[in-house]
Design a protein around this motif. Structure first.
Motif, mmCIF file in Angstrom:
data_model
loop_
_atom_site.group_PDB
_atom_site.id
_atom_site.type_symbol
_atom_site.label_atom_id
_atom_site.label_comp_id
_atom_site.label_asym_id
_atom_site.label_seq_id
_atom_site.Cartn_x
_atom_site.Cartn_y
_atom_site.Cartn_z
ATOM 1 N N ALA A 83 0.830 -1.207 0.000
ATOM 2 C CA ALA A 83 0.000 0.000 0.000
ATOM 3 C C ALA A 83 0.866 1.261 0.000
ATOM 4 O O ALA A 83 0.527 2.267 -0.618
ATOM 5 C CB ALA A 83 -0.934 -0.001 1.209
ATOM 6 N N VAL A 84 1.997 1.193 0.682
ATOM 7 C CA VAL A 84 2.922 2.332 0.702
ATOM 8 C C VAL A 84 3.747 2.369 -0.583
ATOM 9 O O VAL A 84 3.936 3.421 -1.194
ATOM 10 C CB VAL A 84 3.850 2.262 1.940
ATOM 11 C CG1 VAL A 84 4.866 3.383 1.920
ATOM 12 C CG2 VAL A 84 3.020 2.309 3.216
ATOM 13 N N LEU A 85 4.227 1.204 -1.006
ATOM 14 C CA LEU A 85 5.073 1.135 -2.198
ATOM 15 C C LEU A 85 4.323 1.461 -3.488
ATOM 16 O O LEU A 85 4.945 1.807 -4.492
ATOM 17 C CB LEU A 85 5.708 -0.249 -2.307
ATOM 18 C CG LEU A 85 6.714 -0.602 -1.219
ATOM 19 C CD1 LEU A 85 7.167 -2.044 -1.363
ATOM 20 C CD2 LEU A 85 7.893 0.352 -1.256
ATOM 21 N N ASP A 86 2.993 1.366 -3.468
ATOM 22 C CA ASP A 86 2.210 1.687 -4.659
ATOM 23 C C ASP A 86 2.433 3.122 -5.130
ATOM 24 O O ASP A 86 2.323 3.414 -6.319
ATOM 25 C CB ASP A 86 0.721 1.445 -4.416
ATOM 26 C CG ASP A 86 0.368 -0.029 -4.455
ATOM 27 O OD1 ASP A 86 1.191 -0.833 -4.951
ATOM 28 O OD2 ASP A 86 -0.736 -0.392 -3.984
ATOM 29 N N HIS A 87 2.778 4.012 -4.215
ATOM 30 C CA HIS A 87 3.062 5.397 -4.615
ATOM 31 C C HIS A 87 4.279 5.457 -5.538
ATOM 32 O O HIS A 87 4.324 6.262 -6.461
ATOM 33 C CB HIS A 87 3.285 6.285 -3.389
ATOM 34 C CG HIS A 87 2.032 6.522 -2.617
ATOM 35 N ND1 HIS A 87 1.051 7.400 -3.030
ATOM 36 C CD2 HIS A 87 1.580 5.986 -1.468
ATOM 37 C CE1 HIS A 87 0.053 7.400 -2.173
ATOM 38 N NE2 HIS A 87 0.348 6.551 -1.203
ATOM 39 N N ALA A 88 5.252 4.602 -5.323
ATOM 40 C CA ALA A 88 6.442 4.560 -6.173
ATOM 41 C C ALA A 88 6.153 3.835 -7.481
ATOM 42 O O ALA A 88 6.751 4.157 -8.518
ATOM 43 C CB ALA A 88 7.586 3.867 -5.446
ATOM 44 N N ARG A 89 5.258 2.870 -7.450
ATOM 45 C CA ARG A 89 4.949 2.097 -8.654
ATOM 46 C C ARG A 89 4.154 2.914 -9.662
ATOM 47 O O ARG A 89 4.283 2.730 -10.862
ATOM 48 C CB ARG A 89 4.163 0.849 -8.271
ATOM 49 C CG ARG A 89 4.980 -0.163 -7.523
ATOM 50 C CD ARG A 89 4.153 -1.419 -7.248
ATOM 51 N NE ARG A 89 4.939 -2.388 -6.514
ATOM 52 C CZ ARG A 89 4.701 -2.717 -5.258
ATOM 53 N NH1 ARG A 89 3.686 -2.177 -4.602
ATOM 54 N NH2 ARG A 89 5.463 -3.605 -4.659
ATOM 55 N N VAL A 90 3.319 3.824 -9.159
ATOM 56 C CA VAL A 90 2.437 4.594 -10.039
ATOM 57 C C VAL A 90 3.045 5.951 -10.392
ATOM 58 O O VAL A 90 2.936 6.408 -11.519
ATOM 59 C CB VAL A 90 1.045 4.791 -9.376
ATOM 60 C CG1 VAL A 90 0.160 5.673 -10.212
ATOM 61 C CG2 VAL A 90 0.393 3.443 -9.145
ATOM 62 N N GLY A 91 3.715 6.563 -9.442
ATOM 63 C CA GLY A 91 4.259 7.902 -9.666
ATOM 64 C C GLY A 91 5.674 7.860 -10.206
ATOM 65 O O GLY A 91 6.210 6.814 -10.560
ATOM 66 N N SER A 92 6.265 9.012 -10.258
ATOM 67 C CA SER A 92 7.652 9.159 -10.701
ATOM 68 C C SER A 92 8.581 8.639 -9.609
ATOM 69 O O SER A 92 8.574 9.143 -8.486
ATOM 70 C CB SER A 92 7.945 10.638 -10.979
ATOM 71 O OG SER A 92 9.330 10.870 -10.986
ATOM 72 N N LEU A 93 9.384 7.637 -9.938
ATOM 73 C CA LEU A 93 10.283 7.054 -8.956
ATOM 74 C C LEU A 93 11.299 8.078 -8.454
ATOM 75 O O LEU A 93 11.630 8.114 -7.268
ATOM 76 C CB LEU A 93 10.990 5.821 -9.526
ATOM 77 C CG LEU A 93 11.806 5.002 -8.544
ATOM 78 C CD1 LEU A 93 10.966 4.537 -7.362
ATOM 79 C CD2 LEU A 93 12.433 3.816 -9.257
ATOM 80 N N GLY A 94 11.770 8.940 -9.331
ATOM 81 C CA GLY A 94 12.708 9.989 -8.916
ATOM 82 C C GLY A 94 12.084 10.949 -7.921
ATOM 83 O O GLY A 94 12.718 11.328 -6.927
ATOM 84 N N LEU A 95 10.844 11.340 -8.171
ATOM 85 C CA LEU A 95 10.145 12.239 -7.256
ATOM 86 C C LEU A 95 9.896 11.550 -5.914
ATOM 87 O O LEU A 95 10.093 12.151 -4.856
ATOM 88 C CB LEU A 95 8.821 12.700 -7.866
ATOM 89 C CG LEU A 95 7.968 13.629 -7.013
ATOM 90 C CD1 LEU A 95 8.726 14.916 -6.676
ATOM 91 C CD2 LEU A 95 6.658 13.942 -7.717
ATOM 92 N N ILE A 96 9.491 10.290 -5.960
ATOM 93 C CA ILE A 96 9.249 9.549 -4.723
ATOM 94 C C ILE A 96 10.558 9.393 -3.947
ATOM 95 O O ILE A 96 10.585 9.516 -2.716
ATOM 96 C CB ILE A 96 8.602 8.175 -5.007
ATOM 97 C CG1 ILE A 96 7.248 8.339 -5.691
ATOM 98 C CG2 ILE A 96 8.467 7.363 -3.727
ATOM 99 C CD1 ILE A 96 6.211 9.114 -4.905
ATOM 100 N N ALA A 97 11.676 9.155 -4.635
ATOM 101 C CA ALA A 97 12.978 9.049 -3.965
ATOM 102 C C ALA A 97 13.330 10.364 -3.271
ATOM 103 O O ALA A 97 13.847 10.372 -2.149
ATOM 104 C CB ALA A 97 14.063 8.651 -4.958
ATOM 105 N N ALA A 98 13.040 11.485 -3.931
ATOM 106 C CA ALA A 98 13.290 12.796 -3.316
ATOM 107 C C ALA A 98 12.398 12.996 -2.094
ATOM 108 O O ALA A 98 12.859 13.491 -1.055
ATOM 109 C CB ALA A 98 13.053 13.909 -4.339
ATOM 110 N N ILE A 99 11.145 12.598 -2.194
ATOM 111 C CA ILE A 99 10.210 12.702 -1.068
ATOM 112 C C ILE A 99 10.708 11.876 0.114
ATOM 113 O O ILE A 99 10.704 12.336 1.261
ATOM 114 C CB ILE A 99 8.788 12.256 -1.489
ATOM 115 C CG1 ILE A 99 8.171 13.295 -2.424
ATOM 116 C CG2 ILE A 99 7.899 11.993 -0.279
ATOM 117 C CD1 ILE A 99 6.908 12.829 -3.118
#
Length: 194
Positions: free
Chosen positions: A86-102
């Protein structure tokens, strides 16, 4: 704020804004509390001249190994893997680079607040216990027991690290190494073993 941010559906642009706003809240609270110290570590020669970088890299790596091994178990229990996914889905759907920065920005902000400002405000005697408990209770607002467990373990380790080094640099490095590694390692582990 944390609970609201993690309830935003994956792929919704509001998630990025909410999580950066959350990092801003943690950071503003920490910086408003007074000076924050980087901390020091003893060198192999016994001198207190070094920043706690090597220790933090080692602790972060150790934590990654422990959580990666834990993922092997979590992958076999559907109820637990659903919480992590449920948490990792944000990285699967969104920009991985942006999620890494977040992930990195929030890791820094959380350590500034919990192992910086809150730790200093409590006083040394019970600071590790109280900051760990408050961090886990804050995370409980997400309704995700796997995040609460991760917060308790990470909070305990970084709290002890704060006690040893006397500052926030070590906990920040350990947190960012751990959270960034989990972002990239957990999805393939869980998908391979599912």
């Amino acid at each position: 704020m944390l609970a609201w941010a993690l309830r935003i559906p994956p792929g919704d642009p509001a998630f990025s804004w909410a999580t950066f706003l959350l990092a801003g809240i943690w950071s503003a609270g920490a910086l408003a509390s007074g000076p924050l110290h980087l901390g020091r570590a003893h060198t192999r020669a016994g001198g207190p001249d070094a920043l706690p970088i090597v220790q933090s890299l080692a602790l972060g790596g150790l934590l990654v190994v422990v959580f990666a091994l834990g993922a092997l178990v979590v992958a076999q229990v559907p109820a637990l893997s659903a919480q992590v996914n449920a948490v990792l889905d944000h990285a699967r759907v969104g920009s991985l680079g942006l999620i890494a920065a977040i992930v990195a920005v929030n890791g820094i902000a959380e350590e500034l607040y919990f192992r910086g400002a809150l730790y200093a405000a409590i006083g040394r005697r019970y600071a590790v216990t109280i900051t760990t408990a408050v961090y886990a209770l804050t995370t409980a607002g997400t309704g995700n027991p796997m995040l609460v467990l991760a917060a308790a373990l990470l909070g305990l380790l970084t709290g002890l690290q704060r006690r040893v080094t006397g500052g926030v640099l070590g906990p920040i490095l350990t947190h960012v190494i751990w959270s960034s590694s989990m972002l990239f390692l957990l999805p393939p582990i869980l998908e391979t073993l599912a």
